[in-house]
Write a protein that holds these residues in place. Structure first.
Motif, PDB file in Angstrom:
ATOM      1  N   UNK A 285      33.676  36.116  23.362  1.00  0.00           N
ATOM      2  CA  UNK A 285      34.415  35.876  22.125  1.00  0.00           C
ATOM      3  C   UNK A 285      35.334  37.027  21.743  1.00  0.00           C
ATOM      4  N   UNK A 286      35.257  38.130  22.464  1.00  0.00           N
ATOM      5  CA  UNK A 286      36.120  39.269  22.160  1.00  0.00           C
ATOM      6  C   UNK A 286      36.428  40.009  23.440  1.00  0.00           C
ATOM      7  N   UNK A 287      37.555  40.773  23.398  1.00  0.00           N
ATOM      8  CA  UNK A 287      37.975  41.511  24.576  1.00  0.00           C
ATOM      9  C   UNK A 287      37.532  42.951  24.534  1.00  0.00           C
ATOM     10  N   UNK A 288      37.965  43.701  25.557  1.00  0.00           N
ATOM     11  CA  UNK A 288      37.591  45.113  25.666  1.00  0.00           C
ATOM     12  C   UNK A 288      38.132  45.916  24.483  1.00  0.00           C
ATOM     13  N   UNK A 289      39.372  45.580  24.039  1.00  0.00           N
ATOM     14  CA  UNK A 289      39.970  46.311  22.914  1.00  0.00           C
ATOM     15  C   UNK A 289      39.146  46.131  21.648  1.00  0.00           C
ATOM     16  N   UNK A 290      38.658  44.899  21.432  1.00  0.00           N
ATOM     17  CA  UNK A 290      37.852  44.648  20.241  1.00  0.00           C
ATOM     18  C   UNK A 290      36.527  45.400  20.295  1.00  0.00           C
ATOM     19  N   UNK A 291      35.948  45.472  21.519  1.00  0.00           N
ATOM     20  CA  UNK A 291      34.692  46.206  21.663  1.00  0.00           C
ATOM     21  C   UNK A 291      34.907  47.682  21.357  1.00  0.00           C
ATOM     22  N   UNK A 292      36.002  48.248  21.894  1.00  0.00           N
ATOM     23  CA  UNK A 292      36.305  49.666  21.627  1.00  0.00           C
ATOM     24  C   UNK A 292      36.517  49.899  20.140  1.00  0.00           C
ATOM     25  N   UNK A 293      37.296  48.994  19.503  1.00  0.00           N
ATOM     26  CA  UNK A 293      37.566  49.147  18.073  1.00  0.00           C
ATOM     27  C   UNK A 293      36.278  49.056  17.264  1.00  0.00           C
ATOM     28  N   UNK A 294      35.421  48.106  17.622  1.00  0.00           N
ATOM     29  CA  UNK A 294      34.159  47.936  16.884  1.00  0.00           C
ATOM     30  C   UNK A 294      33.276  49.166  17.018  1.00  0.00           C
ATOM     31  N   UNK A 295      33.202  49.706  18.241  1.00  0.00           N
ATOM     32  CA  UNK A 295      32.345  50.887  18.455  1.00  0.00           C
ATOM     33  C   UNK A 295      32.883  52.082  17.668  1.00  0.00           C
ATOM     34  N   UNK A 296      34.228  52.265  17.728  1.00  0.00           N
ATOM     35  CA  UNK A 296      34.835  53.405  17.011  1.00  0.00           C
ATOM     36  C   UNK A 296      34.610  53.269  15.511  1.00  0.00           C
ATOM     37  N   UNK A 297      34.865  52.035  14.998  1.00  0.00           N
ATOM     38  CA  UNK A 297      34.726  51.831  13.553  1.00  0.00           C
ATOM     39  C   UNK A 297      33.271  51.929  13.105  1.00  0.00           C
ATOM     40  N   UNK A 298      32.362  51.375  13.926  1.00  0.00           N
ATOM     41  CA  UNK A 298      30.938  51.465  13.575  1.00  0.00           C
ATOM     42  C   UNK A 298      30.482  52.912  13.567  1.00  0.00           C
ATOM     43  N   UNK A 299      31.006  53.673  14.546  1.00  0.00           N
ATOM     44  CA  UNK A 299      30.665  55.097  14.557  1.00  0.00           C
ATOM     45  C   UNK A 299      31.225  55.783  13.305  1.00  0.00           C
ATOM     46  N   UNK A 300      32.435  55.383  12.895  1.00  0.00           N
ATOM     47  CA  UNK A 300      33.018  55.989  11.692  1.00  0.00           C
ATOM     48  C   UNK A 300      32.219  55.636  10.443  1.00  0.00           C
ATOM     49  N   UNK A 301      31.650  54.427  10.449  1.00  0.00           N
ATOM     50  CA  UNK A 301      30.781  54.076   9.325  1.00  0.00           C
ATOM     51  C   UNK A 301      29.576  55.005   9.308  1.00  0.00           C
ATOM     52  N   UNK A 302      29.004  55.245  10.511  1.00  0.00           N
ATOM     53  CA  UNK A 302      27.850  56.139  10.584  1.00  0.00           C
ATOM     54  C   UNK A 302      28.213  57.552  10.136  1.00  0.00           C
ATOM     55  N   UNK A 303      29.360  58.043  10.662  1.00  0.00           N
ATOM     56  CA  UNK A 303      29.812  59.382  10.261  1.00  0.00           C
ATOM     57  C   UNK A 303      30.154  59.402   8.779  1.00  0.00           C
ATOM     58  N   UNK A 304      30.811  58.316   8.333  1.00  0.00           N
ATOM     59  CA  UNK A 304      31.189  58.245   6.921  1.00  0.00           C
ATOM     60  C   UNK A 304      29.992  58.261   5.995  1.00  0.00           C
ATOM     61  N   UNK A 305      28.950  57.558   6.399  1.00  0.00           N
ATOM     62  CA  UNK A 305      27.731  57.549   5.587  1.00  0.00           C
ATOM     63  C   UNK A 305      27.138  58.949   5.517  1.00  0.00           C
ATOM     64  N   UNK A 306      27.114  59.629   6.684  1.00  0.00           N
ATOM     65  CA  UNK A 306      26.589  60.998   6.701  1.00  0.00           C
ATOM     66  C   UNK A 306      27.435  61.900   5.814  1.00  0.00           C
ATOM     67  N   UNK A 307      28.768  61.720   5.893  1.00  0.00           N
ATOM     68  CA  UNK A 307      29.655  62.531   5.058  1.00  0.00           C
ATOM     69  C   UNK A 307      29.429  62.232   3.573  1.00  0.00           C
ATOM     70  N   UNK A 308      29.328  60.941   3.272  1.00  0.00           N
ATOM     71  CA  UNK A 308      29.118  60.578   1.872  1.00  0.00           C
ATOM     72  C   UNK A 308      27.796  61.142   1.381  1.00  0.00           C
ATOM     73  N   UNK A 309      26.784  61.067   2.236  1.00  0.00           N
ATOM     74  CA  UNK A 309      25.481  61.612   1.858  1.00  0.00           C
ATOM     75  C   UNK A 309      25.584  63.104   1.581  1.00  0.00           C
ATOM     76  N   UNK A 310      26.308  63.802   2.470  1.00  0.00           N
ATOM     77  CA  UNK A 310      26.459  65.245   2.281  1.00  0.00           C
ATOM     78  C   UNK A 310      27.381  65.556   1.114  1.00  0.00           C
ATOM     79  N   UNK A 311      28.514  64.854   1.052  1.00  0.00           N
ATOM     80  CA  UNK A 311      29.501  65.144   0.021  1.00  0.00           C
ATOM     81  C   UNK A 311      29.063  64.658  -1.353  1.00  0.00           C
TER      82      UNK A 311
END
Length: 607
Positions: A285-311
């Motif tokens: 249902x999705x291509x390689x580009x979508x998988x890369x985008x999802x992984x990058x964005x999901x990682x940013x959510x994880x990093x963002x949550x950590x940043x928000x927690x710290x900040x």
């Protein structure tokens, strides 16, 4: 004033307002640099999800053989990566400069605000002292906290953009940031726990700091060494520090467990989100580009949550600083609003000063230091106050100077309530020298001259004041006379003896020439009996002249009865009340408390 954490939604909204107010305190010191720093923070944050889009475009174009599009996407990846890597460095530089300016401006604002009050009540409030102590510590971290607040807001914007992009890939992924609520609330609770503990241990921390300060001052150090108190003071300071450290460690350990629990909840949600993306890819249902985008964005959510927690800690601390600033400045505004009336102070006295049923108790106490006191000070009189330690002499002096307001009763100036007079106007016609005088480490001209600010640089006025104070001899011992800097805090400062410091303080009190009330409250404790006697003889001469010219009253407190006997009227205080008053001869004939104290001291001098 209350320092409690404000509960409920209104309290949280007020906390946000306080945080934004703290942010504004910093940014208004240099709006251009502040706006530039804010733009750097937000550009660095928004480059994250844009970098994910650029990477997805690069992978998609490469997979399809569109090398031109891949090259363009690669350039965008490089540009956005540089922005992410460099904005943090430049932001720190900008806010470092802003922080230095904000520290100076905020400190000056606090000094002005806390000096606007009429009385000393606020300065003697322990809760206010704790608030000021914490605020002095917080001011030096102001720019770090405000930078953290702006970064928190920027990460929130980044998260919103990321959520929209995730929703386009898989609608269920839009709920991933909701898992951030667990670490957010856990972090907020942990912060409040640590802050509450910090507030609770502040009195002990101040005691430990005061002990350290005490052991570093030359004057107290002499007595400490002679009495063998060094080890005992070190032991007490160690107990205080260890107690504070233990309570703080416990609070921080509990806070760490609470934060870890919140992170575990989010970690489970993050793993589930990645499984959804992989499942869609396997199902076609999705291509390689979508998988890369999802992984990058999901990682940013994880990093963002950590940043928000710290900040969020910085955001909450910004709110705490803002709330503390609001309470301190609010209390200062209350004090400034209590400046009394607007009546002009008399330039001459006709009847004098009268106290009617005056009582006073210090803030936070239940016992009256002065109780139901009635006393008349006739215009043009020289009055001495005597009594044992704790009789209320210094308190009465401060009531007359308007530094305290009576808890009950009135202080009348020529029949007008002192509370109805403009506070500054009354200070302008009052002069005082206290036993606990200030050791201003300035050139002598300023040390003496600031007793009358309009004449602060008038060398002739300063010399005249020193002459009236019997302090001409101090100048002859100084290498540069009035230009000599005194005190040991500066390399070129000249140290003085206790008696020399006190003579300069007396000179400062003699600077004003148009006073209607001159107060000398144990101003000669560091002088020998002969020097004190000579000083008061000089003071009596100037007091008589002032009495003839404008009905001025001279009031002095002394434990030396040979000096006291020169006064027109002697008032004996005991436990906050007047027990005797009259001339020296009248009181000696009465054979009361004054006579017994006088005889006791006289026998001591003869023995």
């Amino acid at each position: 004033m209350t320092a409690a954490i404000e509960p409920g939604a209104e309290g949280r909204l007020q906390g946000l307002r306080d945080a934004l107010a703290t942010c504004w305190t910093l940014l208004r010191e240099d709006p251009a640099r502040g706006v530039g720093g804010a733009l750097m923070i937000f550009s660095g944050a928004i480059s994250g999800p844009l970098l994910g889009l650029a990477l997805a475009a690069l992978v998609g174009a490469g997979a399809e053989g569109r090398f031109g599009a891949a090259a363009l996407a690669g350039c965008w990846v490089a540009v956005l990566a540089v922005i992410q890597l460099t904005m943090g460095h430049f932001t720190t530089m900008v806010f470092g400069v802003l922080g230095e300016r904000a520290i100076l401006a905020t400190t000056a604002r606090l000094v002005r605000a806390t000096q606007d009050g009429t009385t000393l009540d606020r300065q003697e409030d322990p809760e206010f002292a704790d608030e000021m102590s914490l605020l002095r510590q917080d001011v030096f971290a102001l720019h770090y906290v405000v930078q953290g607040l702006l970064e928190t807001l920027a990460v929130v914007v980044q998260m919103l953009v990321t959520v929209v992009l995730l929703g386009r890939l898989q609608p269920l992924l839009m709920f991933l940031p909701l898992a951030a609520l667990a670490p957010y609330f856990a972090g907020r609770h942990a912060t409040e726990l640590v802050e509450r503990t910090r507030k609770e241990v502040e009195p002990e921390q101040r005691k430990a700091h005061d002990l350290l300060t005490l052991t570093q001052q030359p004057g107290p150090m002499m007595e400490i060494r002679l009495a063998g108190l060094s080890l005992e003071l070190a032991r007490r300071q160690g107990e205080l520090i260890n107690g504070v450290a233990a309570r703080t460690r416990r609070a921080e350990a509990v806070a760490a467990l609470v934060r870890t629990a919140g992170q575990v909840v989010f970690g489970a949600a993050y793993g589930l989100a990645l499984l959804l993306v992989v499942r869609d890819a396997v199902a076609g249902h999705s291509g390689a580009a979508d998988v890369v985008l999802a992984i990058v964005l999901a990682r940013q959510v994880a990093v963002g949550v950590t940043q928000i927690l710290s900040l969020t800690l910085d955001m909450q601390r910004a709110g705490k600083i803002g709330a503390r600033m609001r309470r301190v400045l609010g209390a200062a505004r209350e004090d400034a609003a209590m400046t009394g009336g607007t009546g002009a102070a008399p330039q001459a006295l006709r009847d004098g000063i009268r106290l009617e049923g005056v009582s006073f108790r210090y803030p936070g106490t239940t016992r009256d230091v002065v109780s139901g006191l009635d006393l008349a000070l006739p215009a043009g009189s020289v009055v001495a106050l005597v009594g044992e330690n704790g009789a209320g002499k210094s308190t009465l002096v401060k009531l007359l100077c308007g530094l305290y307001r009576p808890s009950a009763g009135r202080v009348l100036i020529d029949g007008r309530d002192l509370a109805e007079l403009d506070a500054q106007a009354w200070r302008d016609v009052t002069s005082a020298a206290f036993q606990d005088f200030v050791r201003f480490e300035f050139p002598v001209q300023q040390v003496v001259g600031i007793g009358d600010l309009p004449s602060a640089e008038d060398a002739a006025a300063a010399r005249r004041a020193l002459r009236d104070a019997g302090a001409e001899g101090v100048l002859t011992e100084l290498p540069d006379g009035l230009e000599t800097r005194i005190g040991t805090s500066f390399p070129d400062g000249r140290d003085l003896s206790g008696g020399q410091w006190q003579k300069l303080a007396l000179g400062r009190a003699m600077m004003r020439r148009s006073t209607v009330l001159m107060v000398l409250d144990e101003p000669t404790a560091a002088l020998d009996a002969q020097s004190e006697h000579l000083l008061f003889e000089r003071h009596l001469e100037s007091a008589r002249r002032a009495a003839e010219a404008r009905g001025a009253i001279a009031l002095f407190v002394s434990h030396r009865f040979s000096t006291v006997s020169m006064a027109d009227r002697i008032v004996v205080l005991d436990d906050g009340s007047v027990t005797e008053q009259g001339t020296h001869a009248e009181l000696m004939s009465a054979g009361g408390r004054y006579a017994s104290l006088f005889d006791l001291q006289a026998r001591g001098y003869r023995s």
